[in-house]
Design an enzyme around this catalytic site. Structure first.
Site, PDB file in Angstrom:
ATOM      1  CG  ASP A 151      -1.672   1.330   1.335  1.00 46.50           C
ATOM      2  OD1 ASP A 151      -2.466   1.631   0.432  1.00 46.50           O
ATOM      3  OD2 ASP A 151      -1.436   2.068   2.310  1.00 46.50           O
ATOM      4  CE  LYS A 189      -2.988   3.001   5.696  1.00 43.50           C
ATOM      5  NZ  LYS A 189      -3.230   3.085   4.236  1.00 43.50           N
TER       6      LYS A 189
END
Length: 432
Positions: free
Chosen positions: A162, A188
């Site tokens: 990410d 996350k």
């Protein structure tokens, strides 16, 4: 064997990608075998053609699995997390974490730093002398288990895919793509390990999503992705068309959080925190939202939440003397009373402009390398709906350097709109 050329072509024509193709892309881009130009081409194709919910969930899980994953299974159903999409004056984690922990939840949380007008929880906590945001895994779990709450900085190896993809999207105009936004945020959260997650999706002038409709679309996508990946997820759409609370800036926001935990104020900040905390407890304790709300109110009223806050801060090395006597927190040498140049009702505050003013005073970062002044910031004396007279104090600007005041004052005043009629009151929480 997959080829990126074929994957890009397939998505360009609007066809759904297989799980193997998505995981091949994430793994290859993370380890460097897939070049930036091919990754950016795929991101642009996704922007134009979209992704199904199944594709988005696979992409999210692949990014979450690209690095370390925190294992909170030892806490069972009690582990719970909260994520905010960001705003100005948003110090809710400082209040929610000890409040939820005081009622039995386990809040083992990784938080980020601020960039631009959005403040970071880690920066706020580091304004408390001695507080450690970097702990060993053993300390993190021990404190989480013993105290019920532990908040540290994000690990560099948490969802590295990410981090790399977001940097690419930032320079290729592919940030504002719903599947990519949802997968970025939720990857996350999944890597963070909590069984239950409450999302605080902000909307308004100080948020990434400007309208309730856009915020609801993002919230729906994130909830579906989280549920598809085996988590209990709930989202609230909350108002960020005005700063949350009255204090903006790191040590200043710690002061306001303490005030709420002590039961000294029951304003918009208090009400948002009660709503978020009651939904977190509903998920992790199995209570109804209404029952959880009553318990939250009582935990603040009887002092349990504030006692848990002190216990948490002490466990991570923070000096609790500065919380018992807030005058010991960092204080700016300059405190300037900013006054209104007009008379009338405050009809609107361009919230990101208020956040920019706080950054100009030293409370935020324009780029990651910038050093934050923990004492800098703004204390609001008037908000939307208040009637003000010319010469009346609108806010106090706190900074270490008088030379920073003129630009901050201009940014603040440019963010205000006045009206002769009182504006309609917007909801604090739009929907769940």
């Amino acid at each position: 064997m997959y080829r990126m050329y074929d994957i890009i072509t397939k998505k360009k024509h609007g066809e759904p990608l297989t799980e193997g193709e998505i995981r091949f892309f994430v793994e290859g881009y993370t380890n460097g075998t897939i070049p930036h130009e091919q990754a950016s081409a795929l991101c642009m194709a996704i922007c134009f053609r979209g992704m199904t919910m199944e594709e988005t969930a696979i992409l999210t899980d692949a990014m979450a699995s690209s690095g370390d994953r925190v294992d909170l299974s030892a806490f069972g159903d009690l582990s719970v997390d909260k994520h905010s999409t960001g705003g100005v004056g948003d110090k809710t984690t400082l209040i929610l974490a000890p409040l939820v922990a005081s009622l039995g939840g386990k809040v083992a949380k990784m938080s980020g730093r601020g960039l631009g007008h959005t403040g970071g929880t880690v920066d706020k906590l580091e304004s408390i002398p001695g507080y450690r945001t970097s702990l060993s895994p053993e300390e993190f779990f021990e404190i989480s288990n013993r105290v019920g709450v532990c908040v540290v900085g994000q690990s560099g190896v948490l969802a590295p895919a990410d981090k790399k993809l977001y940097a690419l999207r930032d320079v290729t105009a592919t940030v504002d793509c719903m599947p990519l936004i949802a997968s970025s945020i939720m990857s996350k959260k999944l890597a963070g390990g909590a069984k239950s997650i409450v999302l605080d999706v902000k909307c308004g002038s100080g948020a990434f999503m400007k309208t309730p409709e856009a915020a609801a679309e993002l919230a729906d996508a994130m909830v579906q992705v989280g549920q598809a990946c085996g988590r209990n997820v709930r989202a609230l759409i909350t108002n960020m068309d005005v700063p949350l609370g009255t204090h903006i800036g790191n040590a200043l926001e710690v002061k306001e959080a303490v005030s709420v935990l002590r039961g000294e104020q029951q304003d918009d900040l208090y009400r948002v925190c009660i709503a978020l905390a009651s939904n977190m407890l509903s998920l992790c304790m199995g209570w109804s939202v209404e029952e959880a709300e009553e318990k939250c109110i009582e935990a603040i009223r009887d002092g349990r939440a504030y006692a848990k806050f002190l216990e948490w801060i002490a466990a991570q090395g923070g000096d609790t003397a500065v919380l018992e006597d807030l005058s010991l927190l960092p204080v700016s040498p300059v405190c300037y009373a900013l006054t209104s140049k007009e008379e009338g009702y405050l009809a609107h505050m361009e919230t990101d402009g208020i956040g920019t003013a706080a950054c100009l005073l030293g409370a935020g970062r324009a780029k990651k390398e910038d050093v934050i002044d923990p004492a800098a910031g703004i204390v609001l004396c008037a908000k939307v709906g208040d009637y003000v007279k010319a010469g009346q104090t609108l806010a106090y600007l706190h900074t270490r350097d008088k030379a920073l005041l003129p630009a901050a004052e201009r940014a603040f005043l440019a963010s205000l709109t006045y009206s002769s009629a009182k504006p309609a009151e917007l909801p604090l929480i739009f929907t769940r």
